[in-house]
Scaffold this motif. Sequence first.
Motif, mmCIF file in Angstrom:
data_model
loop_
_atom_site.group_PDB
_atom_site.id
_atom_site.type_symbol
_atom_site.label_atom_id
_atom_site.label_comp_id
_atom_site.label_asym_id
_atom_site.label_seq_id
_atom_site.Cartn_x
_atom_site.Cartn_y
_atom_site.Cartn_z
ATOM 1 N N PRO A 143 0.802 -1.232 0.000
ATOM 2 C CA PRO A 143 0.000 0.000 0.000
ATOM 3 C C PRO A 143 0.832 1.277 0.000
ATOM 4 C CG PRO A 143 -0.803 -1.561 1.646
ATOM 5 C CD PRO A 143 0.516 -2.062 1.170
ATOM 6 N N PHE A 144 2.078 1.202 0.484
ATOM 7 C CA PHE A 144 2.901 2.404 0.517
ATOM 8 C C PHE A 144 3.496 2.746 -0.838
ATOM 9 C CE2 PHE A 144 2.837 1.455 5.065
ATOM 10 C CZ PHE A 144 2.609 2.719 5.588
ATOM 11 N N VAL A 145 3.674 1.749 -1.705
ATOM 12 C CA VAL A 145 4.249 2.026 -3.020
ATOM 13 C C VAL A 145 3.194 2.124 -4.106
ATOM 14 C CG1 VAL A 145 6.413 0.911 -2.397
ATOM 15 C CG2 VAL A 145 4.658 -0.409 -3.588
ATOM 16 N N ALA A 146 1.947 1.772 -3.795
ATOM 17 C CA ALA A 146 0.908 1.731 -4.820
ATOM 18 C C ALA A 146 0.707 3.075 -5.497
ATOM 19 C CB ALA A 146 -0.410 1.239 -4.208
ATOM 20 N N TRP A 147 0.893 4.159 -4.763
ATOM 21 C CA TRP A 147 0.688 5.498 -5.326
ATOM 22 C C TRP A 147 2.009 6.197 -5.614
ATOM 23 C CZ3 TRP A 147 -2.621 3.264 -1.872
ATOM 24 C CH2 TRP A 147 -3.963 3.158 -2.276
ATOM 25 N N SER A 148 3.109 5.457 -5.591
ATOM 26 C CA SER A 148 4.409 6.017 -5.906
ATOM 27 C C SER A 148 4.670 5.904 -7.411
ATOM 28 C CB SER A 148 5.514 5.284 -5.136
ATOM 29 O OG SER A 148 5.284 5.348 -3.743
ATOM 30 N N GLY A 149 5.741 6.516 -7.849
ATOM 31 C CA GLY A 149 6.109 6.422 -9.247
ATOM 32 C C GLY A 149 6.705 5.071 -9.571
ATOM 33 N N GLU A 150 6.909 4.828 -10.860
ATOM 34 C CA GLU A 150 7.426 3.549 -11.312
ATOM 35 C C GLU A 150 8.783 3.210 -10.704
ATOM 36 O OE1 GLU A 150 7.976 -0.068 -12.905
ATOM 37 O OE2 GLU A 150 6.112 1.073 -12.721
ATOM 38 N N PRO A 151 9.708 4.182 -10.557
ATOM 39 C CA PRO A 151 11.001 3.816 -9.949
ATOM 40 C C PRO A 151 10.851 3.229 -8.547
ATOM 41 C CG PRO A 151 11.178 5.929 -11.054
ATOM 42 C CD PRO A 151 9.724 5.569 -11.070
ATOM 43 N N ALA A 152 9.962 3.811 -7.722
ATOM 44 C CA ALA A 152 9.770 3.304 -6.368
ATOM 45 C C ALA A 152 9.126 1.919 -6.398
ATOM 46 C CB ALA A 152 8.914 4.268 -5.556
ATOM 47 N N ILE A 153 8.168 1.726 -7.292
ATOM 48 C CA ILE A 153 7.516 0.419 -7.403
ATOM 49 C C ILE A 153 8.513 -0.634 -7.864
ATOM 50 C CG2 ILE A 153 5.752 -0.903 -8.628
ATOM 51 C CD1 ILE A 153 4.079 1.671 -8.740
ATOM 52 N N ALA A 154 9.326 -0.286 -8.865
ATOM 53 C CA ALA A 154 10.312 -1.230 -9.382
ATOM 54 C C ALA A 154 11.348 -1.594 -8.323
ATOM 55 C CB ALA A 154 10.997 -0.636 -10.615
ATOM 56 N N ALA A 155 11.764 -0.599 -7.539
ATOM 57 C CA ALA A 155 12.742 -0.865 -6.476
ATOM 58 C C ALA A 155 12.157 -1.799 -5.433
ATOM 59 C CB ALA A 155 13.183 0.447 -5.839
ATOM 60 N N TRP A 156 10.873 -1.608 -5.111
ATOM 61 C CA TRP A 156 10.215 -2.481 -4.130
ATOM 62 C C TRP A 156 10.086 -3.902 -4.683
ATOM 63 C CZ3 TRP A 156 5.130 -4.679 -4.173
ATOM 64 C CH2 TRP A 156 4.726 -5.223 -2.944
ATOM 65 N N LEU A 157 9.681 -4.013 -5.932
ATOM 66 C CA LEU A 157 9.539 -5.336 -6.549
ATOM 67 C C LEU A 157 10.870 -6.069 -6.615
ATOM 68 C CD1 LEU A 157 7.126 -4.472 -9.509
ATOM 69 C CD2 LEU A 157 6.566 -5.823 -7.490
ATOM 70 N N ALA A 158 11.949 -5.313 -6.812
ATOM 71 C CA ALA A 158 13.264 -5.938 -6.909
ATOM 72 C C ALA A 158 13.664 -6.622 -5.617
ATOM 73 C CB ALA A 158 14.316 -4.897 -7.294
ATOM 74 N N GLY A 159 13.043 -6.228 -4.503
ATOM 75 C CA GLY A 159 13.362 -6.835 -3.212
ATOM 76 C C GLY A 159 12.609 -8.112 -2.933
ATOM 77 N N ALA A 160 11.760 -8.551 -3.860
ATOM 78 C CA ALA A 160 10.999 -9.787 -3.643
ATOM 79 C C ALA A 160 11.945 -10.966 -3.480
ATOM 80 C CB ALA A 160 10.048 -10.035 -4.799
ATOM 81 N N PRO A 161 11.748 -11.785 -2.453
ATOM 82 C CA PRO A 161 12.650 -12.932 -2.244
ATOM 83 C C PRO A 161 12.622 -13.934 -3.389
ATOM 84 C CG PRO A 161 10.759 -13.024 -0.758
ATOM 85 C CD PRO A 161 10.727 -11.688 -1.409
ATOM 86 N N ASP A 162 11.503 -13.996 -4.099
ATOM 87 C CA ASP A 162 11.375 -14.910 -5.230
ATOM 88 C C ASP A 162 10.988 -14.086 -6.457
ATOM 89 O OD1 ASP A 162 10.834 -16.815 -7.107
ATOM 90 O OD2 ASP A 162 9.296 -17.869 -5.946
ATOM 91 N N PRO A 163 11.858 -13.968 -7.457
ATOM 92 C CA PRO A 163 11.532 -13.173 -8.647
ATOM 93 C C PRO A 163 10.237 -13.615 -9.328
ATOM 94 C CG PRO A 163 13.859 -13.723 -8.629
ATOM 95 C CD PRO A 163 13.230 -14.504 -7.510
ATOM 96 N N ALA A 164 9.864 -14.886 -9.165
ATOM 97 C CA ALA A 164 8.637 -15.367 -9.790
ATOM 98 C C ALA A 164 7.393 -14.709 -9.198
ATOM 99 C CB ALA A 164 8.540 -16.882 -9.635
ATOM 100 N N MET A 165 7.529 -14.087 -8.011
ATOM 101 C CA MET A 165 6.404 -13.430 -7.368
ATOM 102 C C MET A 165 6.102 -12.062 -7.972
ATOM 103 S SD MET A 165 7.357 -14.127 -3.362
ATOM 104 C CE MET A 165 6.153 -12.905 -2.822
ATOM 105 N N ARG A 166 7.044 -11.501 -8.724
ATOM 106 C CA ARG A 166 6.924 -10.104 -9.136
ATOM 107 C C ARG A 166 5.691 -9.787 -9.968
ATOM 108 N NH1 ARG A 166 13.393 -9.358 -10.423
ATOM 109 N NH2 ARG A 166 14.071 -9.602 -8.240
ATOM 110 N N PRO A 167 5.280 -10.634 -10.930
ATOM 111 C CA PRO A 167 4.052 -10.317 -11.666
ATOM 112 C C PRO A 167 2.823 -10.231 -10.761
ATOM 113 C CG PRO A 167 5.343 -11.940 -12.859
ATOM 114 C CD PRO A 167 5.989 -11.798 -11.517
ATOM 115 N N ALA A 168 2.698 -11.156 -9.812
ATOM 116 C CA ALA A 168 1.559 -11.116 -8.886
ATOM 117 C C ALA A 168 1.645 -9.888 -7.992
ATOM 118 C CB ALA A 168 1.514 -12.378 -8.041
ATOM 119 N N LEU A 169 2.843 -9.543 -7.568
ATOM 120 C CA LEU A 169 3.013 -8.369 -6.721
ATOM 121 C C LEU A 169 2.664 -7.088 -7.473
ATOM 122 C CD1 LEU A 169 6.364 -9.377 -4.979
ATOM 123 C CD2 LEU A 169 4.156 -9.080 -3.839
#
Length: 286
Positions: A143-169
Amino acid sequence: MARPALSAARGLDIIDLLAAAPERGLTLSEIMRASGINVASCHAVLGVLVERGYLVRDAAAKTYALGPVAFAAGQAALTAQPLLAHAEAAARALVAELHIPAMMSAAVGDEIVGIAAVAAPDGQAPLLRPGERRPRVPPIGAPFVAWSGEPAIAAWLAGAPDPAMRPALRGAVEAIRDRGFEVLLLTPEPSGGGPSGIASQLLAMAEPGLHRLGPDMALPDRIKEQALYPATMIAAPVFDRHGACAFNLCLGPFAEPLSGGTILTLAERLLAACVQAMRADRARQA
């Protein structure tokens, strides 16, 4: 320069530790174990914090707890940050009206920190206590990154422990932004006829298109009014005057599954409370 910074960090670690467990004092040994600070440094930092009034020491029990100056600092923060005060008041009003636990959290660096928590009249506590910290590692923090710009969202997604989770995230982030609030569902693995099996059965009937965020969490793509959901939290943003998500105001946990209609009603009330807090803050600044 490094030594004073290290001492400051240790002092803040101790204050955070005691703030997260305010129901009882902690001994020197307990603080050392929990914080990882060695005995000499821990004893020295505790001495300074007690001397300055941020902590108090119970000589009989040999325990430490937050002191009056910590309380004074918190009161000053409410004056210095009126949005914080208005959001806390909104949380209390929601609990009084709905009899559901409410809490407020903030993103601080790479962590989510509990800022305020209001228990339900029956004693049910919110999901996060004041001062409690959790790593802002996906799926936590959506919820904290949902209204952020793409760079912030991408940085958050990059921290996913499993890269396969990123599309769902990413789908979850988009769903939160489109809907205006987050609905977090518990999705434990089925275990026969127990509670986990019931939750899985509800999800199967409620929504085939889930954004699965891990082994036990999901967000619904759509909310069907007549379906039942094993919801654990509903969260909505409180934006500061610059348009950034300053806090998340949350309802939950819930004693039983909620219908989609109930979720939408609670979310509408939660969003109204957030808007009211933001309007009160803007009015004071005008």
